[in-house]
Design a protein around this motif. Structure first.
Motif, PDB file in Angstrom:
ATOM      1  N   GLY A 109       0.691  -1.087   0.076  1.00 27.55           N
ATOM      2  CA  GLY A 109       0.051   0.070   0.073  1.00 27.55           C
ATOM      3  C   GLY A 109       0.806   1.350   0.058  1.00 27.55           C
ATOM      4  N   VAL A 110       0.219   2.502  -0.090  1.00 28.39           N
ATOM      5  CA  VAL A 110       0.920   3.789  -0.019  1.00 28.39           C
ATOM      6  C   VAL A 110       1.665   4.057   0.890  1.00 28.39           C
ATOM      7  N   ALA A 111       1.514   3.921   2.155  1.00 27.62           N
ATOM      8  CA  ALA A 111       2.119   4.593   3.284  1.00 27.62           C
ATOM      9  C   ALA A 111       3.221   3.803   3.361  1.00 27.62           C
ATOM     10  N   PRO A 112       3.272   2.286   3.592  1.00 30.68           N
ATOM     11  CA  PRO A 112       4.699   1.513   3.506  1.00 30.68           C
ATOM     12  C   PRO A 112       5.518   1.870   2.456  1.00 30.68           C
ATOM     13  N   LEU A 314       4.846  -9.166  10.435  1.00 31.58           N
ATOM     14  CA  LEU A 314       4.100  -9.669  11.917  1.00 31.58           C
ATOM     15  C   LEU A 314       3.361  -8.518  12.427  1.00 31.58           C
ATOM     16  N   ALA A 315       3.669  -7.258  12.173  1.00 36.78           N
ATOM     17  CA  ALA A 315       2.846  -6.209  12.658  1.00 36.78           C
ATOM     18  C   ALA A 315       1.279  -6.202  12.432  1.00 36.78           C
ATOM     19  N   LEU A 316       1.055  -6.522  10.935  1.00 39.01           N
ATOM     20  CA  LEU A 316      -0.157  -6.673  10.778  1.00 39.01           C
ATOM     21  C   LEU A 316      -1.273  -7.858  11.127  1.00 39.01           C
ATOM     22  N   THR A 317      -0.330  -8.804  11.803  1.00 37.85           N
ATOM     23  CA  THR A 317      -0.907 -10.140  12.507  1.00 37.85           C
ATOM     24  C   THR A 317      -1.280  -9.944  13.901  1.00 37.85           C
ATOM     25  N   GLN A 318      -0.794  -8.881  14.332  1.00 41.84           N
ATOM     26  CA  GLN A 318      -1.070  -8.639  15.914  1.00 41.84           C
ATOM     27  C   GLN A 318      -2.621  -7.711  15.975  1.00 41.84           C
ATOM     28  N   GLU A 319      -3.217  -8.227  17.146  1.00 42.67           N
ATOM     29  CA  GLU A 319      -4.670  -7.769  17.327  1.00 42.67           C
ATOM     30  C   GLU A 319      -4.672  -6.221  17.558  1.00 42.67           C
ATOM     31  N   ASP A 320      -3.531  -5.769  18.277  1.00 40.98           N
ATOM     32  CA  ASP A 320      -3.423  -4.350  18.498  1.00 40.98           C
ATOM     33  C   ASP A 320      -3.110  -3.603  17.234  1.00 40.98           C
ATOM     34  N   LYS A 321      -4.031  -2.822  16.717  1.00 43.27           N
ATOM     35  CA  LYS A 321      -3.631  -2.016  15.295  1.00 43.27           C
ATOM     36  C   LYS A 321      -2.549  -0.971  15.526  1.00 43.27           C
ATOM     37  N   ASN A 322      -2.432  -0.398  16.830  1.00 39.65           N
ATOM     38  CA  ASN A 322      -1.441   0.554  16.973  1.00 39.65           C
ATOM     39  C   ASN A 322      -0.067  -0.195  16.732  1.00 39.65           C
ATOM     40  N   PHE A 323       0.011  -1.382  16.866  1.00 38.49           N
ATOM     41  CA  PHE A 323       1.315  -2.030  16.549  1.00 38.49           C
ATOM     42  C   PHE A 323       1.800  -1.634  15.273  1.00 38.49           C
ATOM     43  N   GLN A 324       0.928  -1.890  14.013  1.00 34.47           N
ATOM     44  CA  GLN A 324       1.415  -1.630  13.015  1.00 34.47           C
ATOM     45  C   GLN A 324       1.850  -0.023  12.761  1.00 34.47           C
ATOM     46  N   LYS A 325       0.866   0.871  13.428  1.00 36.31           N
ATOM     47  CA  LYS A 325       1.101   2.262  13.564  1.00 36.31           C
ATOM     48  C   LYS A 325       2.415   2.697  14.050  1.00 36.31           C
ATOM     49  N   GLN A 326       2.813   2.267  15.140  1.00 37.34           N
ATOM     50  CA  GLN A 326       3.961   2.697  15.803  1.00 37.34           C
ATOM     51  C   GLN A 326       5.054   2.070  15.097  1.00 37.34           C
ATOM     52  N   TYR A 327       5.106   0.969  14.482  1.00 39.11           N
ATOM     53  CA  TYR A 327       6.175   0.669  13.577  1.00 39.11           C
ATOM     54  C   TYR A 327       6.575   1.411  12.341  1.00 39.11           C
ATOM     55  N   LEU A 328       5.514   1.773  11.664  1.00 41.83           N
ATOM     56  CA  LEU A 328       5.678   2.698  10.504  1.00 41.83           C
ATOM     57  C   LEU A 328       5.837   4.186  10.907  1.00 41.83           C
ATOM     58  N   VAL A 329       5.388   4.533  12.001  1.00 42.63           N
ATOM     59  CA  VAL A 329       5.692   6.019  12.442  1.00 42.63           C
ATOM     60  C   VAL A 329       7.425   6.034  12.855  1.00 42.63           C
ATOM     61  N   SER A 330       7.767   4.791  13.576  1.00 40.06           N
ATOM     62  CA  SER A 330       9.138   4.652  13.821  1.00 40.06           C
ATOM     63  C   SER A 330      10.112   4.828  12.870  1.00 40.06           C
ATOM     64  N   LEU A 331       9.835   4.186  11.741  1.00 43.07           N
ATOM     65  CA  LEU A 331      10.442   4.031  10.394  1.00 43.07           C
ATOM     66  C   LEU A 331      10.485   5.600   9.613  1.00 43.07           C
ATOM     67  N   PHE A 332       9.231   5.960   9.776  1.00 40.92           N
ATOM     68  CA  PHE A 332       9.034   7.419   9.195  1.00 40.92           C
ATOM     69  C   PHE A 332      10.140   8.457   9.877  1.00 40.92           C
ATOM     70  N   ILE A 333      10.170   8.430  11.166  1.00 42.23           N
ATOM     71  CA  ILE A 333      11.045   9.172  11.941  1.00 42.23           C
ATOM     72  C   ILE A 333      12.633   8.999  11.490  1.00 42.23           C
ATOM     73  N   ILE A 334      12.783   7.799  11.449  1.00 44.38           N
ATOM     74  CA  ILE A 334      14.192   7.407  11.163  1.00 44.38           C
ATOM     75  C   ILE A 334      14.516   7.800   9.821  1.00 44.38           C
ATOM     76  N   GLY A 335      13.405   7.827   8.696  1.00 43.40           N
ATOM     77  CA  GLY A 335      13.630   8.340   7.358  1.00 43.40           C
ATOM     78  C   GLY A 335      14.085   9.884   7.329  1.00 43.40           C
ATOM     79  N   LEU A 336      13.124  10.546   8.325  1.00 47.45           N
ATOM     80  CA  LEU A 336      13.366  11.987   8.436  1.00 47.45           C
ATOM     81  C   LEU A 336      14.825  12.334   8.970  1.00 47.45           C
ATOM     82  N   ILE A 337      15.224  11.662  10.155  1.00 45.25           N
ATOM     83  CA  ILE A 337      16.484  12.074  10.419  1.00 45.25           C
ATOM     84  C   ILE A 337      17.595  11.576   9.512  1.00 45.25           C
TER      85      ILE A 337
END
Length: 544
Positions: A109-112, A314-337
């Motif tokens: 998808g778009v964001a990943p 793996l993040a997509l398989t977790q019940e907590d949907k914030n898991f996926q978001k937190q992972y992508l946000v972490s990578l997004f911040i690393i990309g900016l840095i």
């Protein structure tokens, strides 16, 4: 607005982007990376090979002639002139990244797609590929990239045949990707590995057949080069810059590995243990290479990409949907840095900056150039803002902020005196040297200054100047001297004899002290005309 709220807002907007906007954003990001990194049209040997790849060239290092695929492509496409060859290398790299982004978008998808591609575009792989644009790295990347996505045995076979004809590192890089995909059960089975191995054997055989049929005399292969320079590898990996070299391998992207292991190791211990093992193996391989960061990046960028992909699954398989978001946000911040951290790479045990760094140093020493560049960039950026239809209030705010920033920089440069200087030898003036791929080579038998300059201003304090050089005569033979002077060479601060190195890359350090601020400080290398000498780099740094 709190930082996490701002990130959430940005993240939500990313999800709403169209595929067209994603590609335009990535193209802009790549242009930004090219602008801040610069492009180095080196080495020149592959371009020279592309003039006629069927003839053994005695002027080129033997094992470089084992990379025949890129010169053949350039030869048959007639893109083998100096300019067109480097354009070909750049096009291969850019098109490969766009294909990578497209395949990632189709899968996740778009964001990943935007985040994963941004992290990799800003990685040391791009730094070394752009800095060494004339190398075979862009084609190695293009041949390696499909292994992350495909499960077609035919495509794997074809690529496995072509890869070894371009660079031996391809075999290790693609093999590791396939093993990780096999462990993660990502549409890869044992048959795919067998197909790849068969392709490697055929490709290596075709390479040897090509060299033999065209009567190439390879007296020193890459393996021979490694075994014949054990002392050099030990010297490089025990140099003071060794720890900085380690950081250069993945730069800020090391955080991606750390985050993935910390979050997902408990879910799949086997996969992440293998991942860590492969990275350690790649670091072990780079122990025996001169261009440490470059080789590690070529070996490991696919491991990093596969790690990000599997962790996201793996993040997509977790019940907590914030898991996926937190992972992508972490990578997004690393990309900016990663856009902001300094770009550098390790070569022969020393830290080098990409081409733009030296350009920036030259600009810093020229107040007029800095003013013109600031003005041109301001006009360009305002034009971009206008095309994007940004509100006039924001344009005025940007203009005032830009003026204040450049005024502050200009004011600071009035009192500017660098405490650090680094330059490849080819950029230094010379009386008797000739440039060869960033190296200053002495004309044997001709006495004179192999290098002089760089005429920089230094504040009072203790310094050390370091020449990196190589010379054929024995360790007991005096081949010249080095000195540090001011007042256009009239006032000699310190002078030191230079000895041969028996063709081993070495350094000579010249400590010196300045009792007061000095202008036009010069570090000179005098050559007596005895034996061959090649000068690689000059570094001047302040001692604490």
């Amino acid at each position: 607005m709190l930082l996490n709220q701002y990130i959430d807002a940005v993240f939500a907007r990313i999800h709403k982007l169209s595929p067209r906007t994603v590609f335009l954003t990535l193209i802009f990001l790549f242009i930004l990376v090219v602008t801040t990194n610069g492009i180095g049209p080196t080495p020149k040997h592959y371009q020279e090979l592309s003039q006629n790849p069927f003839v053994d060239s005695v002027d080129i290092v033997d094992y470089w002639q084992e990379s025949v695929l890129l010169p053949l492509i350039a030869y048959y496409t007639q893109m083998n002139s100096k300019t067109s060859f480097y354009i070909l290398c750049l096009l291969i790299y850019v098109i490969s990244w766009l294909i990578f982004a497209k395949l990632t978008l189709n899968r996740f998808g778009v964001a990943p797609a935007l985040i994963f591609t941004s992290v990799l575009i800003t990685s040391p792989l791009t730094t070394t590929t752009l800095s060494w644009l004339g190398s075979v790295d862009s084609l190695t990347f293009a041949l390696t990239m499909p292994f992350i996505f495909t499960h077609s045995k035919l495509l794997i076979l074809i690529l496995s045949i072509l890869g070894p004809m371009n660079h031996i590192v391809f075999i290790i890089a693609t093999g590791e990707i396939l093993v990780l995909r096999l462990i993660s059960r990502n549409k890869i089975v044992t048959d795919h590995l067998i197909t790849a191995i068969a392709g490697y054997i055929v490709g290596f055989g075709l390479l040897k057949l090509f060299l033999a049929s065209n009567q190439f005399h390879i007296s020193e292969s890459r393996l021979d080069f490694i075994l014949n320079n054990i002392e050099l590898w030990i010297y490089m990996n025990t140099a003071p810059s060794h720890y900085t070299s380690f950081l250069s391998l993945f730069s800020i992207q090391w955080l991606v590995i750390i985050i993935c292991v910390l979050i997902f190791y408990r879910i799949d211990r086997v996969y992440y243990s293998l991942l860590i093992t492969l990275l350690i193996l790649n670091m072990g391989i780079t122990f025996f290479t001169a261009d440490t960061t470059r080789v590690f990046s070529l070996l490991s960028w696919g491991v990093l990409a596969e790690c990000m992909f599997y962790s996201y699954r793996l993040a997509l398989t977790q019940e907590d949907k914030n898991f996926q978001k937190q992972y992508l946000v972490s990578l997004f911040i690393i990309g900016l840095i990663s856009l902001l951290v300094p770009r550098y790479y390790s070569f022969l045990g020393s830290i080098y900056h990409p081409p733009y760094f030296q350009f920036a140093v030259d600009v810093a020493n020229s107040r007029a150039s800095l003013t013109w560049i600031a003005a041109v960039f301001f006009i360009f950026s305002v034009g971009v803002l206008s095309l994007l239809k940004v509100k006039m209030k924001l344009v005025w705010f940007y203009s005032i902020s830009y003026f204040l920033l450049t005024a502050g920089i200009s004011l600071s440069l009035v009192f500017y005196s660098p405490s650090y200087f680094r330059s490849v030898a080819a950029r230094l003036p010379s009386e008797v040297g000739r440039n060869n791929d960033g190296i200053k080579e002495a004309v044997e038998g001709e006495r004179g200054f192999l290098s002089f300059g760089p005429y920089i201003n230094l504040k009072s304090g203790d310094y050390v100047a370091v020449f990196t050089y190589k010379s054929q005569p024995s360790y007991e033979t005096i081949i010249g001297w080095v000195d540090v002077t001011t007042d256009k060479g009239q006032d000699v601060i310190v002078k030191k004899e230079v000895y041969g190195t028996e063709d081993v890359l070495s350094r000579i350090e010249i400590p010196f002290s300045l009792q007061e601020d000095e202008k036009d400080v010069e570090v000179r290398f005098w050559y007596e005309g005895t034996g061959s000498v090649s000068l690689h780099m000059l570094e001047i740094r302040q001692q604490k």
